[in-house]
Enzyme design. Structure first.
Site, PDB file in Angstrom:
ATOM      1  N   HIS A 252       0.794  -1.241   0.000  1.00 32.88           N
ATOM      2  CA  HIS A 252       0.000   0.000   0.000  1.00 32.88           C
ATOM      3  C   HIS A 252       0.831   1.300   0.000  1.00 32.88           C
ATOM      4  CE1 HIS A 252      -3.700  -2.262   0.595  1.00 32.88           C
ATOM      5  NE2 HIS A 252      -3.268  -2.763   1.726  1.00 32.88           N
TER       6      HIS A 252
HETATM    7  C1  BDR Z   1      -4.004   1.617   4.325  1.00 28.12           C
HETATM    8  O1  BDR Z   1      -4.530   1.375   5.622  1.00 28.12           O
HETATM    9  C2  BDR Z   1      -3.501   1.129   6.547  1.00 28.12           C
HETATM   10  O2  BDR Z   1      -3.771  -0.052   7.264  1.00 28.12           O
HETATM   11  C3  BDR Z   1      -2.236   0.981   5.743  1.00 28.12           C
HETATM   12  O3  BDR Z   1      -1.117   1.511   6.438  1.00 28.12           O
HETATM   13  C4  BDR Z   1      -2.508   1.748   4.488  1.00 28.12           C
HETATM   14  O4  BDR Z   1      -2.161   3.108   4.640  1.00 28.12           O
HETATM   15  C5  BDR Z   1      -4.450   0.507   3.394  1.00 28.12           C
HETATM   16  O5  BDR Z   1      -5.836   0.471   3.295  1.00 28.12           O
END
Ligand code: BDR
Ligand code: CA
Length: 330
Positions: A252
């Protein structure tokens, strides 16, 4: 986004968090990125833990000169929720067994004030890469309404257009965690790029990459990241068979930096972007994909750029190449 500068001057707004830690180290390793500050928010952990994690990650990597601030502790317009300890660990870094002592202290300013101060000092130069809930940027806008003109660009990891959400059928976690802040930010007129699940779910990073990284650098920072990613990959591997097949995870937040420095790897669409703040669709990012004159108001905001496709293999290779550089001093 405006023409790329020789080096990207970045404020990193984050809730570390395993993929946040990965993205921070990617930015430190990248030859064209200068991290000028780390601003923290609640999200994957409490904001106090997020700030401590940012300090710790910088301290063990030998980058203690980078200022760190503590920002918003809760959503602007709805009650907060418990952090997802099952994804990132109760400490946000995969439940580290031990932490080295460090002497770093927070910059006393709020995260919002820090963003405003640096943007005013270096108008047109700073990019904010925001990979958590967007309360800090929303508050910064309230302090300085000219912020969209003062910042060079904003890149967010958050949201989704076509890919199903990860906290509801339509909502991605960062946007869900503070939809009111997110709607203010995406509609404020920033030169804004959204890097959401449409692309982050296309790039699976194997745990073996982080094992190799730790073997290559032999450093507490890469050991810490490897430990954290191994924890985080268990969550994703339990959820998705195709991720389990290579025992990996979604990176992500690191993709926000890849989109900043290597935009040619992404296919994008441009249009008005809004966030649903209430009801069953709360946290949904809605992109106006057609130039139809819809009868409702609300779509006359400045357009955002949204990443819809990514060259996954090249993106993975770019991440690996940057991590393998010599960026850690012993
Ligand atoms: C996002 O949500 C968080 O859990 C992660 O760090 C990322 O920024 C993904 O949906
Ligand atoms: Ca994050």
């Amino acid at each position: 986004m405006p023409q790329p500068p020789a080096r990207f001057q970045v404020i990193y707004d984050t809730d570390p968090g395993v993929d946040d830690a990965m993205a921070l180290y990617y930015a430190l390793a990248h030859p064209e990125i200068d991290v000028v500050g780390v601003t923290t928010t609640f999200g994957n952990v409490s904001v106090a833990q997020a700030a401590e994690n940012a300090l710790y990650l910088l301290a063990i990597a030998g980058h203690g000169h980078i200022p760190v601030t503590q920002g918003v502790a809760a959503p602007l317009g709805k009650p907060g929720e418990d952090p997802p300890a099952h994804i990132h660990g109760a400490d946000g870094l995969g439940n580290l067994a031990h932490r080295e002592a460090h002497a770093l202290r927070l910059d006393a300013r709020s995260s919002a004030q820090f963003i405003v101060d640096i943007a005013r000092k270096q108008p047109g130069e700073i990019t904010v890469v925001a990979v958590g809930p967007l309360g800090n940027l929303a508050l910064a806008l309230a302090i300085e309404p000219q912020l969209p003109q003062l910042l060079r660009a904003v890149v967010i990891m958050g949201g989704t257009v076509v890919e199903p959400g990860n906290v509801s059928p339509v909502a991605e976690a960062n946007i869900w965690n503070d939809p009111h802040a997110a709607d203010r930010v995406v509609s404020a007129g920033f030169a804004l790029t959204m890097v959401g699940l449409d692309v982050t779910h296309q790039v699976i990073l194997p745990v073996t990459l982080f094992k190799q990284l730790a073997a290559h650098h032999r450093h507490i920072a890469t050991d810490t990241l490897h430990h954290a990613v191994a924890f985080y990959a268990n969550f994703y591997s339990d959820l998705y068979p195709h991720v389990a097949a290579i025992h990996g995870c979604f990176g992500h937040d690191v993709l926000a930096f890849v989109a900043l420095t290597d935009p040619q790897l992404f296919q994008t669409e441009t249009g008005a972007l809004r966030v649903a703040t209430d009801g069953l669709a709360q946290g949904q990012t809605m992109l106006k994909r057609k130039s139809i004159p819809y009868p409702q108001t609300g779509w006359e905001v400045a357009p955002a750029t949204v990443c819809m496709q990514v060259q996954a293999a090249s993106c993975r290779q770019t991440i690996e190449d940057v991590f393998m550089r010599n960026w850690l001093s012993l």
